[in-house]
Every structure is written in C-alpha cells, then in structure tokens.
Design an enzyme around this catalytic site. Structure first.
Site, PDB file in Angstrom:
ATOM      1  N   ASP A  30       2.202  -7.996   3.791  1.00 51.76           N
ATOM      2  CA  ASP A  30       2.145  -7.303   2.501  1.00 51.76           C
ATOM      3  C   ASP A  30       2.920  -5.989   2.562  1.00 51.76           C
ATOM      4  O   ASP A  30       2.548  -5.084   3.308  1.00 51.76           O
ATOM      5  CB  ASP A  30       0.675  -7.034   2.140  1.00 51.76           C
ATOM      6  CG  ASP A  30       0.488  -6.646   0.686  1.00 51.76           C
ATOM      7  OD1 ASP A  30       1.370  -5.985   0.135  1.00 51.76           O
ATOM      8  OD2 ASP A  30      -0.544  -6.996   0.102  1.00 51.76           O
ATOM      9  N   ASP A  31       4.010  -5.906   1.802  1.00 50.11           N
ATOM     10  CA  ASP A  31       4.831  -4.689   1.724  1.00 50.11           C
ATOM     11  C   ASP A  31       5.619  -4.410   3.002  1.00 50.11           C
ATOM     12  O   ASP A  31       5.945  -3.255   3.286  1.00 50.11           O
ATOM     13  CB  ASP A  31       3.973  -3.454   1.390  1.00 50.11           C
ATOM     14  CG  ASP A  31       3.358  -3.497   0.015  1.00 50.11           C
ATOM     15  OD1 ASP A  31       3.658  -4.435  -0.753  1.00 50.11           O
ATOM     16  OD2 ASP A  31       2.554  -2.600  -0.311  1.00 50.11           O
ATOM     17  N   CYS A  70       2.996  -7.782  -5.520  1.00 52.65           N
ATOM     18  CA  CYS A  70       2.121  -8.762  -4.864  1.00 52.65           C
ATOM     19  C   CYS A  70       1.834 -10.060  -5.616  1.00 52.65           C
ATOM     20  O   CYS A  70       2.255 -11.135  -5.189  1.00 52.65           O
ATOM     21  CB  CYS A  70       0.781  -8.107  -4.546  1.00 52.65           C
ATOM     22  SG  CYS A  70       0.855  -6.737  -3.399  1.00 52.65           S
ATOM     23  N   ARG A  74       3.196 -13.986  -4.764  1.00 51.53           N
ATOM     24  CA  ARG A  74       2.316 -14.992  -4.147  1.00 51.53           C
ATOM     25  C   ARG A  74       2.256 -16.261  -4.999  1.00 51.53           C
ATOM     26  O   ARG A  74       2.227 -17.382  -4.471  1.00 51.53           O
ATOM     27  CB  ARG A  74       0.924 -14.391  -3.950  1.00 51.53           C
ATOM     28  CG  ARG A  74       0.923 -13.325  -2.886  1.00 51.53           C
ATOM     29  CD  ARG A  74      -0.230 -12.328  -2.986  1.00 51.53           C
ATOM     30  NE  ARG A  74       0.137 -11.167  -2.208  1.00 51.53           N
ATOM     31  CZ  ARG A  74      -0.108 -11.041  -0.896  1.00 51.53           C
ATOM     32  NH1 ARG A  74      -0.782 -11.983  -0.253  1.00 51.53           N
ATOM     33  NH2 ARG A  74       0.292  -9.980  -0.238  1.00 51.53           N
ATOM     34  N   LYS A 124      -5.358 -12.093   2.385  1.00 51.46           N
ATOM     35  CA  LYS A 124      -5.335 -11.555   1.029  1.00 51.46           C
ATOM     36  C   LYS A 124      -4.889 -12.625   0.038  1.00 51.46           C
ATOM     37  O   LYS A 124      -3.830 -13.223   0.193  1.00 51.46           O
ATOM     38  CB  LYS A 124      -4.381 -10.361   0.980  1.00 51.46           C
ATOM     39  CG  LYS A 124      -4.127  -9.845  -0.428  1.00 51.46           C
ATOM     40  CD  LYS A 124      -3.145  -8.690  -0.413  1.00 51.46           C
ATOM     41  CE  LYS A 124      -2.691  -8.329  -1.810  1.00 51.46           C
ATOM     42  NZ  LYS A 124      -1.782  -7.164  -1.840  1.00 51.46           N
ATOM     43  N   HIS A 126      -5.194 -12.500  -4.016  1.00 49.19           N
ATOM     44  CA  HIS A 126      -4.568 -11.734  -5.104  1.00 49.19           C
ATOM     45  C   HIS A 126      -3.948 -12.582  -6.201  1.00 49.19           C
ATOM     46  O   HIS A 126      -2.944 -12.212  -6.814  1.00 49.19           O
ATOM     47  CB  HIS A 126      -3.533 -10.752  -4.548  1.00 49.19           C
ATOM     48  CG  HIS A 126      -3.518  -9.464  -5.320  1.00 49.19           C
ATOM     49  ND1 HIS A 126      -2.659  -8.430  -5.037  1.00 49.19           N
ATOM     50  CD2 HIS A 126      -4.261  -9.047  -6.383  1.00 49.19           C
ATOM     51  CE1 HIS A 126      -2.866  -7.430  -5.872  1.00 49.19           C
ATOM     52  NE2 HIS A 126      -3.837  -7.787  -6.712  1.00 49.19           N
ATOM     53  N   SER A 149      -5.844  -6.544  -3.307  1.00 47.41           N
ATOM     54  CA  SER A 149      -5.294  -5.563  -2.374  1.00 47.41           C
ATOM     55  C   SER A 149      -6.398  -4.731  -1.725  1.00 47.41           C
ATOM     56  O   SER A 149      -7.459  -4.509  -2.311  1.00 47.41           O
ATOM     57  CB  SER A 149      -4.300  -4.638  -3.086  1.00 47.41           C
ATOM     58  OG  SER A 149      -3.132  -5.337  -3.446  1.00 47.41           O
ATOM     59  N   HIS A 229       0.075  -3.093   3.620  1.00 44.26           N
ATOM     60  CA  HIS A 229      -0.270  -2.417   2.368  1.00 44.26           C
ATOM     61  C   HIS A 229      -1.224  -1.262   2.692  1.00 44.26           C
ATOM     62  O   HIS A 229      -2.123  -1.397   3.518  1.00 44.26           O
ATOM     63  CB  HIS A 229      -0.962  -3.420   1.447  1.00 44.26           C
ATOM     64  CG  HIS A 229      -1.141  -2.957   0.034  1.00 44.26           C
ATOM     65  ND1 HIS A 229      -2.046  -1.972  -0.315  1.00 44.26           N
ATOM     66  CD2 HIS A 229      -0.566  -3.360  -1.126  1.00 44.26           C
ATOM     67  CE1 HIS A 229      -2.010  -1.797  -1.622  1.00 44.26           C
ATOM     68  NE2 HIS A 229      -1.105  -2.621  -2.146  1.00 44.26           N
ATOM     69  N   ASP A 281       5.740 -10.368   1.229  1.00 39.05           N
ATOM     70  CA  ASP A 281       5.620 -10.608  -0.210  1.00 39.05           C
ATOM     71  C   ASP A 281       6.586  -9.785  -1.054  1.00 39.05           C
ATOM     72  O   ASP A 281       6.880 -10.135  -2.189  1.00 39.05           O
ATOM     73  CB  ASP A 281       4.180 -10.396  -0.685  1.00 39.05           C
ATOM     74  CG  ASP A 281       3.732  -8.940  -0.623  1.00 39.05           C
ATOM     75  OD1 ASP A 281       4.365  -8.128   0.093  1.00 39.05           O
ATOM     76  OD2 ASP A 281       2.718  -8.609  -1.269  1.00 39.05           O
ATOM     77  N   ASN A 282       7.076  -8.680  -0.537  1.00 42.52           N
ATOM     78  CA  ASN A 282       8.066  -7.844  -1.220  1.00 42.52           C
ATOM     79  C   ASN A 282       8.509  -6.757  -0.261  1.00 42.52           C
ATOM     80  O   ASN A 282       8.072  -6.711   0.891  1.00 42.52           O
ATOM     81  CB  ASN A 282       7.517  -7.241  -2.524  1.00 42.52           C
ATOM     82  CG  ASN A 282       6.168  -6.575  -2.411  1.00 42.52           C
ATOM     83  OD1 ASN A 282       5.180  -7.057  -2.939  1.00 42.52           O
ATOM     84  ND2 ASN A 282       6.098  -5.458  -1.688  1.00 42.52           N
ATOM     85  N   LYS A 302       9.890  -1.688  -2.713  1.00 43.75           N
ATOM     86  CA  LYS A 302       8.878  -2.328  -3.541  1.00 43.75           C
ATOM     87  C   LYS A 302       8.937  -1.838  -4.988  1.00 43.75           C
ATOM     88  O   LYS A 302       9.156  -0.661  -5.258  1.00 43.75           O
ATOM     89  CB  LYS A 302       7.493  -2.025  -2.966  1.00 43.75           C
ATOM     90  CG  LYS A 302       6.327  -2.539  -3.798  1.00 43.75           C
ATOM     91  CD  LYS A 302       4.996  -2.230  -3.142  1.00 43.75           C
ATOM     92  CE  LYS A 302       3.825  -2.737  -3.999  1.00 43.75           C
ATOM     93  NZ  LYS A 302       2.518  -2.553  -3.330  1.00 43.75           N
TER      94      LYS A 302
END
Length: 464
Positions: A30-31, A70, A74, A124, A126, A149, A229, A281-282, A302
């Site tokens: 994540d991130d 996010c 996903r 996660k 989300h 998150s 994240h 994810d990004n 992001k």
C-alpha cells in the site's frame, strides 16, 4: 520396442493427468513507490528477498495501476476492469460509507474458486466493509485483515487521533492504540483496535498457515499488506527508533516477511507450481516525506496521474515458466492480471460482462510484446485525465484559474503531452509541437471512456 513405446506413452499420460494447476500468490503493498526496492534502483532501502525474487523471475518496468488511490486500484486488480466500469472509481471507501464492490462482479477469486482452488484474502481489503461486500462474498473462502486503511477508525471514522508522525514512530506502543482500526476474521471483528505494530508479521503467519494447509491442492492467496500506508509501525525486534528511518524500516520489514513466505513455498516443494506476483496499489505518499516512499525517476506520486502516481514496481516469479533474470519494458497493467492468471491456471476466463484486462501470458512466459497498446488515466476521483498510446502520454487536467477582481473563474484546461521513451520524468511538455497527435489522442480517450460509462455497472448499494 512396441512395449517400451506403450510404457512411455502411458507414463506421459499419467504425468499429464497428474499435472497440478498452478498456485497463485499476489502480494500487494500500500503506497509503495516505484523507487522503493533495490531492484528498482533504491540505494537506501535494502530488499534482498524481493530483489532475489526479481533475479529468479521477471521485472516489469512499465506496469500501471488503474487509479492513483487505494479502493479503485484494488477493484481494478480483482475484476480486470477500469474502476469506472464497476462503479468503484469515486475515490476511497470510508468507514461511514455504505457501498462497495458488487458481489455479482466476477473477481479473480470467484474464477479460481469455481475451478477448484482454495482461496484466501489476508490483509487490507478496502472494497466495502458490509457483509455483502467483504472478501467472503467475493470468492474468498476466508478473510483475515483490516477492512480499510490503517488510518481509519471503526465505526464512522470519528475520534481519529491527531498526531505528529515522528512522535507516533517514537512512541509506537502509545499511538498505535489510539486508532480504533478493526481486525476481522471472515465477517467478524476479532480485535479492536488491531495491534498495528505486529500486523505485517501476523499477515505473514496467517498466509503461511493457509499455504501449508492447502499445499496438496491448488490455491490462490491474495496478500494485500496494510503498509507502508501511514501510520507506520513495526515490532520491537526490527524497530529503528529514528523516525527519519521509519519508511525504510517498514519496507525492510515487509521484505523480510515476504522472504519468510517465499521460503515456505520453497520448503514445501511448491516453487515449480506457484506464481508469485509482487506489486503496489499506487505510488508513494510524498507529502509524508520520510514516512512516505520514492517514485525514483518518475514525476509526482500518490493521488496524481503522473507516472509516479500509477507506475509501480511489479515482479512475477514462476520457476521453470517465467524466464529467470528477465525484464519486460512492455506496457502492462494490474487490470490485465485477471485474464492472465486465469489463462495461466489452465482455466481461461469466460466473463459474461465486459472487462478491460488483456492476457499477458505471452509477456510473462515468452517475453513477447504486450497486447496492450493503450491505457486510460483516471484521477483519484475517477475523472478521465489522460491516455497512453505507445511511448506517448497525453494528460488533460483541469486547474484552478486565478480570481479576477476577487471573482472566481471557471477552471482552465492544462494539456500535456510527453514522449516517455525520451522523457520518463514528464518534464518536457510537447503538446504545442504536436497538436495533431493531441487531437487524435484526446478523441480516442473520450471514445474509450464513453464506452465504459455507457456500459458501467453499479456498486453494491445501488440498484442493478
């Protein structure tokens, strides 16, 4: 001679009939930015296990997610669709929202489960936290993880702690308990608040249990880590107390836990029948400085449609199938993973509704050119902002206009055209030099978006 030939043929048939469907593991951070792995150029973060995964597999250098935030990202990975097609494009899902990915959508888990796979989501989610939108309603046999998150609080996101990220890192035991973030098992909350200091390792423990339990049958493990994240936390035994090293510490912890999981696959003798894909994810949350990552040579991070927001690291590993030490510069996307993995599993996708993903099997196994020649760019709020065609990338953004005599003015359009083969950092806008290309690309992106909007399917919480 005939007897020997008959034995050989029989042996081949037996081997063929006993051939096992390949396991699939997707590790989704994540991130995490493009420049946050050693094999992608990081000199400050040590990631030996993931670097080794790339040495033994393939590194993709032009891999994109369909959103710079996010939830939409996903949704794209699991459904093979641009988020707008499945109604999940309007930014992220918050605890107070009452919508999510529709259970009627065909996910990768749905497809593999229907073909005999054991399926689990660990991490996660989300994509909606109501029972109808949780992983167990989306093709997963089991779920263990945080439903949104790790900076969100149950049940309505109120009473969130105000904190300085450096202070939170220094006093982890205290600040980690202030977030009322839940840990779920299937559809029930089993820990509130979750111990975020140990969650990365506990995800790995749960993932290893799943793999070990299902070692004798094909399985699909979706492992979307909650970190890096913010807020960032790690266990005591790997803690570097200097907050300036917080992000590095978290990524190195994730790398070590990935190493444990990969070693489990090898120890169980499953490497020849397992695909592992590692990606993010990004892009990185740059505003958090040393609590956020790096996009390496890419622009921004992001939340933006510049390369740093949507081009992410991606490694695919499959000993004996994916060429070791290989690299692909082909245009690829996470929305392509559904049809690709369906085909690699031996059960090609037969989707009833349109998807946007393309089969990358030839890229992964034979380093063939990508079937993807175009890619749409949507903002974090799902607004069409650009298109990629080959090396060319067009962005058309709305920017705030300055007030005139104190009066607000309508936003103006900023048109940007980049040749990424010469300008990976998106620094030289050549839109005025190539007006015809701008016009052609803009027409095409509107055409593609119009089709998606016309055939878009609603999220759960809206009528179908």
């Amino acid at each position: 001679m005939k007897r020997l030939l008959s034995c050989l043929i029989f042996g081949m048939l037996v081997c063929s009939s006993n051939a096992r469907d390949p396991n699939v593991i997707i590790i989704f951070t994540d991130d995490q930015g493009y420049g946050d792995l050693g094999c992608y150029g990081s000199t400050s973060i040590k990631t030996p296990h993931l670097d080794q995964l790339a040495i033994e597999g393939m590194k993709l250098t032009d891999f994109h997610v369909p959103s710079p935030v996010c939830s939409p990202s996903r949704a794209g990975l699991l459904t093979g669709c641009y988020p707008k097609r499945v109604g999940m494009h309007r930014h992220v899902v918050f605890p107070f929202h009452r919508y999510g990915l529709h259970p009627d959508e065909l996910t990768l888990a749905d497809h593999l489960k229907a073909n005999g796979y054991a399926t689990a989501c660990v991490g996660k989610w989300h994509l909606g936290h109501m029972p109808e939108t949780l992983p167990t309603a989306q093709g997963f046999d089991s779920y263990f993880g945080i439903p949104y998150s790790n900076d969100m609080s149950h049940p309505d996101n109120k009473k969130k702690p105000r904190m300085n990220q450096d202070e939170s890192w220094r006093r982890q035991d205290h600040f980690s308990k202030l977030w009322n973030t839940p840990l779920m098992k299937d559809e029930k909350i089993i820990e509130l608040p979750v111990n975020q200091r140990t969650i990365t390792r506990r995800y790995t423990d749960e993932a290893i249990r799943f793999i070990t339990t299902n070692k004798d049958r094909p399985f699909f493990l979706y492992l979307p880590h909650s970190m890096p994240h913010i807020p960032l936390y790690v266990p005591d035994d790997v803690l570097d107390p200097d907050p300036k090293h917080a992000y590095r510490c978290v990524i190195e912890h994730i790398d070590a836990e990935c190493g444990r999981l990969i070693q489990t696959v090898k120890d169980l003798g499953l490497e020849k029948e397992t695909y592992i894909i590692f990606t993010s994810d990004n892009g990185p949350w740059l505003s958090y400085k040393h609590h956020g990552g790096s996009a390496g040579p890419l622009r921004s991070g992001k939340g933006t449609t510049f390369e740093g927001g949507q081009r992410v690291p991606c490694i695919i590993w499959g000993p004996g199938r994916v060429p070791a030490g290989s690299r692909s510069d082909a245009l690829t996307s996470s929305i392509d993973l559904l049809p690709t993995l369906a085909n690699l599993s031996g059960y090609p996708l037969k989707a009833k509704a349109p998807i946007d993903g393309l089969d990358l099997s030839g890229v992964f196994l034979e380093q063939k050119p990508s079937p993807r020649s175009e890619f749409l760019h949507y903002s974090s709020n799902g607004k069409l902002e650009g298109i990629r065609q080959g090396a060319w990338k067009l962005l058309v953004k709305e920017v705030r206009a300055k007030k005139v005599k104190g009066k607000a003015q309508p936003p103006r359009k900023q048109v940007m055209l980049y040749n990424l083969s010469k300008d990976l950092g998106e620094q030289v806008n050549v839109a005025e030099t190539f007006p015809e290309k701008v016009a052609t690309m803009q027409k095409r992106m509107i055409e593609l978006d119009t089709e998606i909007e016309k055939n878009a399917r609603p999220v759960f919480g809206q009528k179908r």
